[in-house]
Motif scaffolding. Structure first.
Motif, PDB file in Angstrom:
ATOM      1  N   GLU A 153      63.695 -65.378   7.308  1.00  0.00           N
ATOM      2  CA  GLU A 153      64.647 -64.692   8.058  1.00  0.00           C
ATOM      3  C   GLU A 153      63.948 -63.379   8.758  1.00  0.00           C
ATOM      4  OE1 GLU A 153      68.923 -61.799   7.895  1.00  0.00           O
ATOM      5  OE2 GLU A 153      67.976 -62.544   6.031  1.00  0.00           O
ATOM      6  N   THR A 154      64.203 -63.393  10.066  1.00  0.00           N
ATOM      7  CA  THR A 154      63.497 -62.542  11.131  1.00  0.00           C
ATOM      8  C   THR A 154      64.463 -61.597  11.485  1.00  0.00           C
ATOM      9  OG1 THR A 154      61.927 -64.043  11.740  1.00  0.00           O
ATOM     10  CG2 THR A 154      61.833 -62.147  13.211  1.00  0.00           C
ATOM     11  N   LYS A 155      63.993 -60.231  11.574  1.00  0.00           N
ATOM     12  CA  LYS A 155      64.856 -59.265  12.297  1.00  0.00           C
ATOM     13  C   LYS A 155      63.955 -58.185  13.028  1.00  0.00           C
ATOM     14  CE  LYS A 155      68.552 -59.020   8.557  1.00  0.00           C
ATOM     15  NZ  LYS A 155      69.137 -57.941   7.674  1.00  0.00           N
ATOM     16  N   LEU A 156      64.422 -57.708  14.072  1.00  0.00           N
ATOM     17  CA  LEU A 156      63.957 -56.772  14.803  1.00  0.00           C
ATOM     18  C   LEU A 156      64.501 -55.258  14.919  1.00  0.00           C
ATOM     19  CD1 LEU A 156      63.392 -58.653  18.279  1.00  0.00           C
ATOM     20  CD2 LEU A 156      61.616 -58.234  16.377  1.00  0.00           C
ATOM     21  N   LEU A 157      63.651 -54.223  14.391  1.00  0.00           N
ATOM     22  CA  LEU A 157      64.339 -52.942  14.351  1.00  0.00           C
ATOM     23  C   LEU A 157      63.668 -51.848  15.120  1.00  0.00           C
ATOM     24  CD1 LEU A 157      64.281 -53.206  10.305  1.00  0.00           C
ATOM     25  CD2 LEU A 157      66.395 -53.462  11.727  1.00  0.00           C
ATOM     26  N   VAL A 158      64.129 -50.631  15.417  1.00  0.00           N
ATOM     27  CA  VAL A 158      63.279 -49.590  15.654  1.00  0.00           C
ATOM     28  C   VAL A 158      62.357 -49.129  14.620  1.00  0.00           C
ATOM     29  CG1 VAL A 158      63.300 -47.307  16.778  1.00  0.00           C
ATOM     30  CG2 VAL A 158      65.026 -49.089  17.170  1.00  0.00           C
ATOM     31  N   ASP A 159      61.166 -48.913  14.880  1.00  0.00           N
ATOM     32  CA  ASP A 159      60.235 -48.445  14.160  1.00  0.00           C
ATOM     33  C   ASP A 159      60.233 -46.729  14.075  1.00  0.00           C
ATOM     34  OD1 ASP A 159      58.106 -47.976  12.156  1.00  0.00           O
ATOM     35  OD2 ASP A 159      56.540 -48.460  13.880  1.00  0.00           O
TER      36      ASP A 159
END
Length: 386
Positions: free
Chosen positions: A56-62
């Motif tokens: 599962e791939t997710k994009l988040l703010v670092d």
């Protein structure tokens, strides 16, 4: 009790038909066989998917702060000797590291790529045997050594006991070290003899850097570079008319390995065809967190890259020949998480497969059965009139 059983029977959604009313057909048998085969194939497919992991791939703010960035590299320069090759790093905060030697290994290679010598600490100073003192004369017994900085002393108490310290003193003054052959420390440590011995050789340099997690660059240059008034110069002690910066990047990674990572610069080779110049790699680093099926987490990075070469006609006095890796960090973090499909999800899919095939097979069987009856009835009617 009997009343309860009768009430339960009244709730039966699957009323049974007496076997005397069954009418089995050839087409129904074929359809049953085919539908059973399809159900088995789909069941095996769903079960194999259940046994394998999915990512599962997710994009988040670092939002991470104050961390370090580890850079692992392995680069080969077939035409630059190890004595001349220097690694420097700097970032936008102003922190600079020149001629880095910690966790760095150099391997001298000949023209055929064979390893001649492994060198871990670069050029070191041998034991001092009566070196030239600052006040003149040679070191005598029980006398403390204090070498001359050859005019670059900041105070009267400054001493330069190695060639590197003389070079550092010259760097602080903003001077180029053009007369190194007259400096006792450099002659004693054999800098020029090492350069002469390594003529025609190349160098494989590998190791790791730990830098601040902010934009910056690290670069490989021929000679010992330094920074002065925001300009990047090369010490003239090792300068020649041109350097061949042909190179091969065996490996370049920002952080630890994790399954599926692709480092686009691994195995990249570039052949220098002009007298001198600067080769630049502009890298966008993407923070990445990978969690495997057992819950083990790897904090690493991926990156994308573009390349640019500045030949000798456009390289100005404030630049040096070499290979530069200019990196910046993406504000977006990627997370990969391995997981299994749940058992309830598997059961839902299996029920959907069985129920769906049974329904479709029943529709097809009904269509064929009623079609055959209609044809048979029509033939009988035509026989009566005939």
């Amino acid at each position: 009790m009997e009343r309860i059983i009768n009430n339960l029977k009244s709730l039966d959604a699957y009323p049974k038909i007496n076997e005397d009313f069954y009418n089995r057909t050839l087409s129904g048998g074929v359809i049953t066989l085919v539908s059973s085969l399809v159900m088995f194939i789909l069941f095996v497919s769903e079960f194999r998917l259940y046994l394998h992991t999915i990512t599962e791939t997710k994009l988040l703010v670092d939002t991470s702060r104050g961390e370090k960035l580890r850079i692992n590299f392995d680069v080969t320069f077939p035409a630059i000797p190890c004595t001349l090759l220097s690694l420097d790093a700097m970032d936008i905060s102003g922190e600079q590291h020149r001629d880095i030697r910690h966790d760095i290994i150099k391997r001298r290679i000949n023209s055929h790529g064979d390893v001649i010598e492994v060198r871990q600490d670069g050029i070191g100073a041998p034991k001092i045997e009566k070196p030239l003192q600052r006040h003149g004369g040679r070191l005598e017994h029980n006398e403390k050594y204090c070498g001359s900085c050859y005019g670059a002393e900041m105070t009267d108490d400054d001493c330069c006991n190695t060639c590197e310290e003389v070079r550092e003193a010259y760097r602080k003054k903003g001077w180029g070290l053009t007369n190194a052959d007259l400096i006792d420390q450099c002659t004693r440590e054999g800098f020029f003899q090492k350069i002469k011995d390594e003529e025609g050789e190349g160098c494989n340099i590998f190791g790791s850097l730990e830098v601040n997690r902010i934009a910056g660059n690290f670069h490989f240059v021929a000679g010992k570079s330094f920074q002065q008034s925001n300009l990047h110069f090369n010490d003239l002690v090792f300068q020649t008319d041109s350097y061949n910066i042909t190179h091969r990047i065996n490996r370049l990674a920002f952080g630890d390995y994790f399954p599926g990572v692709v480092n686009p610069l691994d195995g990249v080779q570039w052949v220098h065809q002009t007298p001198s110049g600067m080769y630049q790699y502009f890298i966008k680093v993407v923070p990445t967190i990978y969690t495997d099926i057992r819950g083990r987490t790897v904090h690493s990075n991926q990156y994308s890259v573009t390349e640019h070469f500045r030949n000798s006609e456009v390289v100005h006095f404030d630049s040096v020949s070499g290979v530069f890796f200019v990196y910046d960090l993406s504000p977006i973090k990627v997370t990969f998480k391995e997981e299994h499909i749940s058992f309830l999800h598997l059961m839902t899919h299996i029920c959907a497969v069985i129920g769906g095939i049974f329904t479709v097979a029943g529709i097809i069987d009904s269509f064929i059965y009623h079609g055959q009856r209609a044809i048979k009835k029509k033939k009988m009617e035509m026989g009566k009139f005939g």
